[in-house]
Scaffold this motif. Structure first.
Motif, short mmCIF file in Angstrom:
data_model
loop_
_atom_site.label_atom_id
_atom_site.label_comp_id
_atom_site.label_asym_id
_atom_site.label_seq_id
_atom_site.Cartn_x
_atom_site.Cartn_y
_atom_site.Cartn_z
N THR A 38 1.08 4.57 -6.11
CA THR A 38 0.91 3.27 -5.47
C THR A 38 -0.49 3.11 -4.87
OG1 THR A 38 1.98 4.17 -3.48
CG2 THR A 38 3.36 2.95 -5.03
N ARG A 39 -1.02 4.17 -4.25
CA ARG A 39 -2.36 4.06 -3.66
C ARG A 39 -3.43 3.97 -4.76
NH1 ARG A 39 -2.56 7.89 1.80
NH2 ARG A 39 -0.55 7.21 2.63
N TYR A 148 4.86 -12.74 3.79
CA TYR A 148 3.70 -13.06 2.96
C TYR A 148 4.12 -13.36 1.52
CZ TYR A 148 -0.83 -12.35 0.62
OH TYR A 148 -1.97 -12.49 -0.14
N SER A 149 5.13 -12.66 1.03
CA SER A 149 5.55 -12.84 -0.37
C SER A 149 6.13 -14.22 -0.65
CB SER A 149 6.59 -11.78 -0.74
OG SER A 149 7.79 -11.95 -0.01
N THR A 150 6.53 -14.93 0.41
CA THR A 150 7.16 -16.24 0.22
C THR A 150 6.14 -17.39 0.18
OG1 THR A 150 7.44 -16.70 2.59
CG2 THR A 150 9.16 -15.39 1.50
N GLU A 181 -2.26 -7.11 -0.08
CA GLU A 181 -2.17 -7.53 -1.48
C GLU A 181 -1.53 -6.46 -2.34
OE1 GLU A 181 -6.21 -8.75 -2.36
OE2 GLU A 181 -5.65 -10.85 -1.98
N ALA A 182 -1.77 -5.19 -2.04
CA ALA A 182 -1.16 -4.11 -2.81
C ALA A 182 0.35 -4.10 -2.66
CB ALA A 182 -1.74 -2.76 -2.39
N VAL A 183 0.83 -4.31 -1.43
CA VAL A 183 2.28 -4.35 -1.20
C VAL A 183 2.91 -5.52 -1.96
CG1 VAL A 183 4.03 -4.81 0.56
CG2 VAL A 183 2.22 -3.15 1.00
N THR A 191 4.89 -8.06 4.02
CA THR A 191 4.02 -8.21 5.18
C THR A 191 4.58 -9.31 6.06
OG1 THR A 191 2.03 -7.43 4.04
CG2 THR A 191 1.71 -8.80 5.98
N ILE A 192 4.91 -8.94 7.29
CA ILE A 192 5.48 -9.86 8.28
C ILE A 192 4.36 -10.61 8.98
CG2 ILE A 192 6.63 -9.90 10.53
CD1 ILE A 192 8.39 -7.60 9.52
#
Length: 301
Positions: A38-39, A148-150, A181-183, A191-192
């Motif tokens: 992932t990294r 963030y994803s929404t 952005e990676a998440v 991301t909250i």
């Protein structure tokens, strides 16, 4: 580091850490937890390997948070320990930080290992405060927050701007855009975003569950920061706990440097308990944002 290296890098990482901590079954150590793939996908240029005659001997991963950089895990094949390989990787890492133009850099390491501390001191890193990696059972309900994803593309751009403004207020140039952005891109968690009217009061980059940095049944807060007041920080942590519950995860994990004494004490009051602790080492003995007035979560692992 290239994509073809990743499986070998992960094997060395697991074997090295299992050997160091004395785990009985190195082949199955941390098998449900992922940070290498992932990294690397987040920033392939930040992955380094050491090779000899085509054989991969060790690796290091660096992270670019704008004006701040950190590195790890740095791992070497156990049979090659004490052979100077880590120093070659660290020298190249220092060059990478110079290319990025970071103002300060740091790392998380074992406080009881004089070998690790002495190695990093050769490159100008000095031990400062402990970092407590803390957990609590996730049982609360989150208040209102935005994921963030929404968001739409425009909404994401505005959110990133607001996150940069908040992180810059605790350390000039600190920028978590790459992590956020990676998440989102790899679907690793959420991301909250905590808004207070038109102002962002806090944000938290969270990894959720198996095959992420969190591991199974866990929500891991990679980074979080709020405005400098206890109420905003508490709301942010409660939102992270609510996210864990919503994702069906039973545990919340977050690291805090104990120099941020107000944040550390509040986390204790909220039921967090330290599971492991490391020492934060800072290049040139600078403080970065490890100050009593900062309400932030991270652990530089």
């Amino acid at each position: 580091m290239e994509e073809r290296d990743l499986t070998t890098v992960r094997t060395i990482f697991r074997t090295a850490f299992a050997t160091f901590v004395g785990a009985p079954d190195p082949e199955n150590f941390l098998v449900d937890q992922e940070c290498i793939f992932t990294r690397w996908r987040a920033d392939p240029a930040a992955g380094l390997v050491a090779e000899r005659s085509g054989e991969l001997m060790g690796s290091n991963l660096a992270a670019n948070w704008g004006s701040f950089g950190f590195f790890g895990p740095l791992t070497i094949r156990p049979e090659l320990w004490d052979g100077g390989i880590a120093q070659h990787l660290l020298a190249r890492t220092m060059e990478l930080f110079e290319q990025w133009g970071v103002r300060e850099s740091g790392l998380f390491t074992f406080p009881n290992s004089t070998k690790h501390v002495n190695l990093y001191q050769k490159f100008g890193y000095w031990p400062r405060f402990l970092t407590a990696v803390m957990t609590k059972n996730a049982a609360g309900e989150a208040g209102a927050f935005t994921g963030y994803s929404t968001l739409s593309q425009d909404g994401r751009a505005e959110a990133l701007r607001a996150c940069r403004e908040l992180s810059d207020s605790i350390f000039a140039g600190l920028d978590l855009t790459g992590e956020i952005e990676a998440v989102a891109r790899q679907n690793l968690g959420e991301t909250i975003l905590l808004w207070g009217g038109n102002r962002l009061d806090g944000f938290a980059v969270c990894y959720c569950g198996k095959d992420t940095e969190a591991g199974p049944d866990n929500c891991y807060v990679k980074f979080a920061a709020s405005r400098p007041d206890p109420k905003s920080f508490q709301r942010l942590l409660e939102s992270c706990e609510g996210l864990a519950v919503a994702r069906g995860l039973s545990k919340l994990e977050a690291g805090v440097n104990t120099a941020r004494i107000q944040a550390y004490r509040l986390m204790l009051d909220l039921g967090f308990r330290t599971q492991i602790q490391g020492v934060a080492m800072h290049r040139h003995n600078q403080t970065a944002w490890n100050r009593p007035d900062v309400f932030a979560v991270d652990d530089w692992r």
